[in-house]
Design a protein around this motif. Structure first.
Motif, PDB file in Angstrom:
ATOM      1  N   GLN A 154       0.815  -1.217   0.000  1.00 33.10           N
ATOM      2  CA  GLN A 154       0.000   0.000   0.000  1.00 33.10           C
ATOM      3  C   GLN A 154       0.852   1.272   0.000  1.00 33.10           C
ATOM      4  O   GLN A 154       0.522   2.233  -0.689  1.00 33.10           O
ATOM      5  N   ASN A 160      -3.580  -0.027  -4.204  1.00 30.54           N
ATOM      6  CA  ASN A 160      -4.568  -0.501  -3.227  1.00 30.54           C
ATOM      7  C   ASN A 160      -5.303  -1.733  -3.769  1.00 30.54           C
ATOM      8  O   ASN A 160      -6.260  -2.196  -3.154  1.00 30.54           O
ATOM      9  N   TYR A 162      -5.118  -4.822  -3.573  1.00 30.89           N
ATOM     10  CA  TYR A 162      -4.464  -5.829  -2.736  1.00 30.89           C
ATOM     11  C   TYR A 162      -5.522  -6.554  -1.909  1.00 30.89           C
ATOM     12  O   TYR A 162      -6.119  -5.986  -1.009  1.00 30.89           O
ATOM     13  N   PRO A 405      -3.294   5.370   1.214  1.00 33.63           N
ATOM     14  CA  PRO A 405      -4.427   5.270   0.279  1.00 33.63           C
ATOM     15  C   PRO A 405      -5.701   5.842   0.888  1.00 33.63           C
ATOM     16  O   PRO A 405      -5.956   5.671   2.086  1.00 33.63           O
TER      17      PRO A 405
END
Ligand code: SF4
Length: 761
Positions: A154, A160, A162, A405
């Motif tokens: 991140q 992001n 993930y 993020p």
């Protein structure tokens, strides 16, 4: 030669091989395997989190024994735990980093491997943006590794996108807790199985999937009433006082119906509701759509039984509702979880001994990935977009706010879709095997071929590793150290017993070393980090004050206590058995839980003339997920060597098959051949069950891309299929059934859904 002759004649009793020896810790054990030392650790398979010792002899793991002093398992282990040491020396281990050259995975150096992946990640990020790199991880790493991976992905890679394979099993529980209670976090404790008056197991075959939990039920002095609600009469149903064979995917309607009855009968707990919840009036109005007869039609449960289940909440002090994949793996999984929580809020069966809604986690550290940040939250259950918590997190880890993020990335299935669209160009898969575990396998395989780069980080040569461009050779359980957190929020210590095989490295070391190939990233994120404890210490600070508070936990405390349940801090130095007791408000803005109006919907893919049966998939106690860990363990494969299909006797008769025959299954997506038939009353007519573990009979060739819109969890549990036997290759005829259970205000039409019939090859 003499030995062989003795063996042939039956005179060789293998005295040396079976000789016993005395061990100061465990008493009588095998002399051949008598360890030099025992290493305190925790099982690395399922979310029960059994404590154990790994026996080490001459630098090799030779034994696994349950820890008799551990609160979770009291010395007992299931077959997987008992043979766990064998996975370390599996012939399928990846022992060196590999790079694909001329179509073949070839051993390389770590430096070349890291360089290649880093260069490609950087090129892709430059050409397509940081978010063109996606990551799918697992519930198998240690929390220290999850925290390190999440931070690197991140804040270092700046993507992001993930997610983890936990979205295939627990995401609906996560989102259900969030929308009803304000935060993720399993409410209960295994001790609740010991204290409950009534235990309701919903879509939870604990006998196969979490067998050690039965020990806690056995410890319950009240002899609790056990109610098992499941379309399949699994092994768990055999211990039930009431087994309720619910129609597939009608669970949400059931819980709305039970809530209706509770309100109709005045069985709700008014004091608890007014002090602790919002939304009562709206829910009462909403539930008028779920009168008992309508719910009986949808669920197949007669009205009298519905009243009897609802009555249990009124007449007993402590009711526990535990669920697993039968609830979560649903296209309305999140709302089904909320419908279970609704009942517990209405009746006040929550936050007390023996009472609560309780999700049982699948993997050994599915909790670690949920807590330490991935697609649905920043570390410590911090929500994306809340700038004050983002600033707090940035201050703790000493990074600029700009790199935190602000919005969630793609969920697992959305990552796959983004690859298909060409938006995500590189995928890093960590300790998971989508090419067995994800839905609609044929489509997935062709989607993965579109990637510029597929990196797999795994300890085993999985089906996904086989098609990768690069493989990072990872250490596995027993070869590395850290912590796992189990279903009841208990953080357990896992110690390193042996050195990693070959050139494999711990996932922690891989991430740290790999981060050095990105300018300034290692210095910014991991300055002075050397060991997992460095990640753990930062994680303790990041989690401080959050619901999942680890700030009071130390490795020493974990070994002393046999695990500690979070939150653990100065106020709760030995942890917390259950959440939302009277001194712990809910995690919503007004500190009250939400009674939510949630609706049942009919299945999108209904049975039809081509595919007249419902396929249910699940697990068996002897195997683990996609078998990367278990397929080389003899005893487990002797016990469960291949997939089978459970077929009701009435369907078997029509198909002219008997147990031991072979049969094919097809759906609108594909076909699976050569599956062993088991004729059994455990499945209802027009339904079948197949375990999903086996790549030899890849049942996810059949499953559909149908997901819960809130959690992204696939609806693995119901797929419209046909069976094809040698004698009846065309399969079964569709039997029209009375249409039942149409909730009047739901406009969704489910008749006439078009399915593409795939040509069978
Ligand atoms: Fe391991 Fe789960 Fe078996 Fe316990 S029940 S030994 S944690 S697989």
């Amino acid at each position: 030669m003499i030995e062989k002759i003795k063996d042939f004649l039956g005179f060789d009793i293998k005295a040396e091989k079976y000789k016993l020896s005395s061990d100061p810790q465990f008493g009588i054990i095998s002399d051949e395997k008598k360890p030099d030392k025992w290493v305190f650790s925790t099982c690395g398979y399922c979310g029960v989190g059994c404590g154990l010792y790994i026996g080490v002899k001459d630098g090799k793991a030779v034994y696994t024994k349950g820890n008799p002093k551990h609160d979770v398992n009291m010395g007992t282990l299931c077959p997987k735990g008992l043979s766990e040491h064998q996975l370390i020396n599996s012939p399928e281990r990846v022992t060196k980093p590999l790079i694909k050259l001329n179509g073949k995975l070839t051993p390389s150096t770590w430096d070349k491997t890291y360089s290649k992946v880093a260069e490609e990640f950087k090129r892709i990020a430059k050409e397509h943006g940081d978010k063109a790199v996606g990551v799918i991880s697992t519930g198998q790493l240690l929390t220290e590794e999850f925290y390190t991976l999440g931070k690197f992905v991140q804040l270092g890679l700046g993507t992001n996108n993930y997610d983890g394979n936990t979205t295939l099993c627990m995401a609906s529980a996560v989102m259900g807790y969030k929308q009803s209670l304000g935060s993720d976090g399993p409410v209960g404790s295994y001790e609740d199985f010991e204290k409950a008056d009534v235990i309701i197991l919903i879509g939870a075959n604990i006998s196969d999937n979490h067998p050690i939990l039965k020990l806690h039920i056995a410890k319950n002095k009240k002899k609790p009433k056990i109610i098992v609600i499941d379309p399949r009469a699994s092994k768990t149903s055999q211990m039930a006082d009431m087994y309720i064979p619910i129609k597939p995917r009608s669970d949400l309607a059931l819980f709305n119906g039970l809530a209706y009855i509770i309100m109709e009968q005045g069985w709700e707990n008014e004091g608890y509701i007014s002090a602790n919840t919002n939304g009562y009036k709206e829910l009462k109005k909403h539930l008028q759509n779920y009168p008992p007869q309508e719910v009986a039609n949808i669920t197949g449960i007669d009205v009298k039984t519905l009243y009897e289940i609802a009555r249990q909440f009124a007449v007993n002090d402590a009711v526990l509702s535990a669920w697993t994949m039968g609830v979560n793996q649903s296209f309305m999984g999140t709302d089904t979880v909320s419908s279970i929580i609704n009942i517990h809020l209405l009746t006040g069966h929550i936050g007390r001994e023996g009472a609560g809604p309780f999700s049982i986690t699948g993997q050994c550290n599915a909790m670690g990935t949920r807590e330490s940040g991935f697609t649905s939250s920043l570390p410590g259950y911090r929500n994306f977009g809340d700038m004050s918590t983002a600033q707090e997190y940035a201050d703790i880890v000493k990074v600029p706010l700009e790199i935190i993020p602000t919005e969630r990335g793609y969920k697992y299935a959305e990552i796959i879709d983004a690859i298909d669209r060409g938006e995500i160009k590189a995928l890093w898969v960590v300790a998971t095997n989508p090419l067995v575990s994800f839905v609609n396998q044929e489509k997935l395989r062709s989607t993965l071929e579109k990637l510029d780069l597929l990196v797999v980080q795994d300890a085993f040569m999985s089906d996904t590793a086989e098609v990768a461009d690069v493989v990072f050779a990872a250490a596995t359980w027993g070869e590395k150290e850290g912590t796992y957190t189990n279903s009841e929020r208990r953080c357990n210590r896992a110690n390193k017993a042996v050195e990693p095989i070959g050139e494999a490295k711990s996932d922690f070391d891989i991430i740290l070393e790999f981060s050095k190939y990105f300018d300034g990233v290692n210095e910014l994120l991991f300055s002075h980090w050397k060991k997992p404890v460095d990640a753990f210490n930062e994680w303790k600070e990041v989690s401080r004050g959050q619901l999942c508070d680890y700030s009071g936990i130390s490795y020493e405390l974990l070994e002393k206590q046999g695990g500690v349940q979070w939150p653990c801090n100065e106020q709760r130095p030995l942890g917390t058995k259950r959440l939302y007791s009277p001194d712990m408000p809910f995690k919503t803005n007004d500190k009250k839980a939400k009674l939510l109006c949630v609706d049942w919907f009919p299945m999108a893919e209904a049975v039809n003339s081509e595919f007249p049966l419902i396929l249910n998939t699940g697990r068996t106690v002897e195997q683990w997920h996609t078998r990367t860990k278990t397929r080389s363990i003899d005893i487990l494969n002797d016990l469960a060597p291949e997939a089978w299909v459970d077929i009701n006797p009435s369907d078997a008769l029509k198909l002219k098959v008997k147990s031991g025959d072979r049969i094919s299954l097809s759906s609108a997506r594909g076909i699976v051949k050569d599956v062993l038939v088991r004729v059994t009353q455990s499945v209802a007519p027009s339904t079948v069950f197949v375990p999903f573990h086996f790549n030899t009979q890849l049942i996810n060739n059949l499953t559909a891309e149908s997901f819960c819109p809130k959690s992204g969890e696939p609806n693995f549990k119901q797929t419209a299929v046909q069976l094809h036997s040698d004698k009846v290759p065309e399969g079964l005829e569709f039997e029209e059934q009375e249409i039942s259970g149409v909730i009047s205000h739901i406009k969704t039409k489910y008749e006439g859904i078009k399915v593409k019939v795939k040509e069978m090859s």
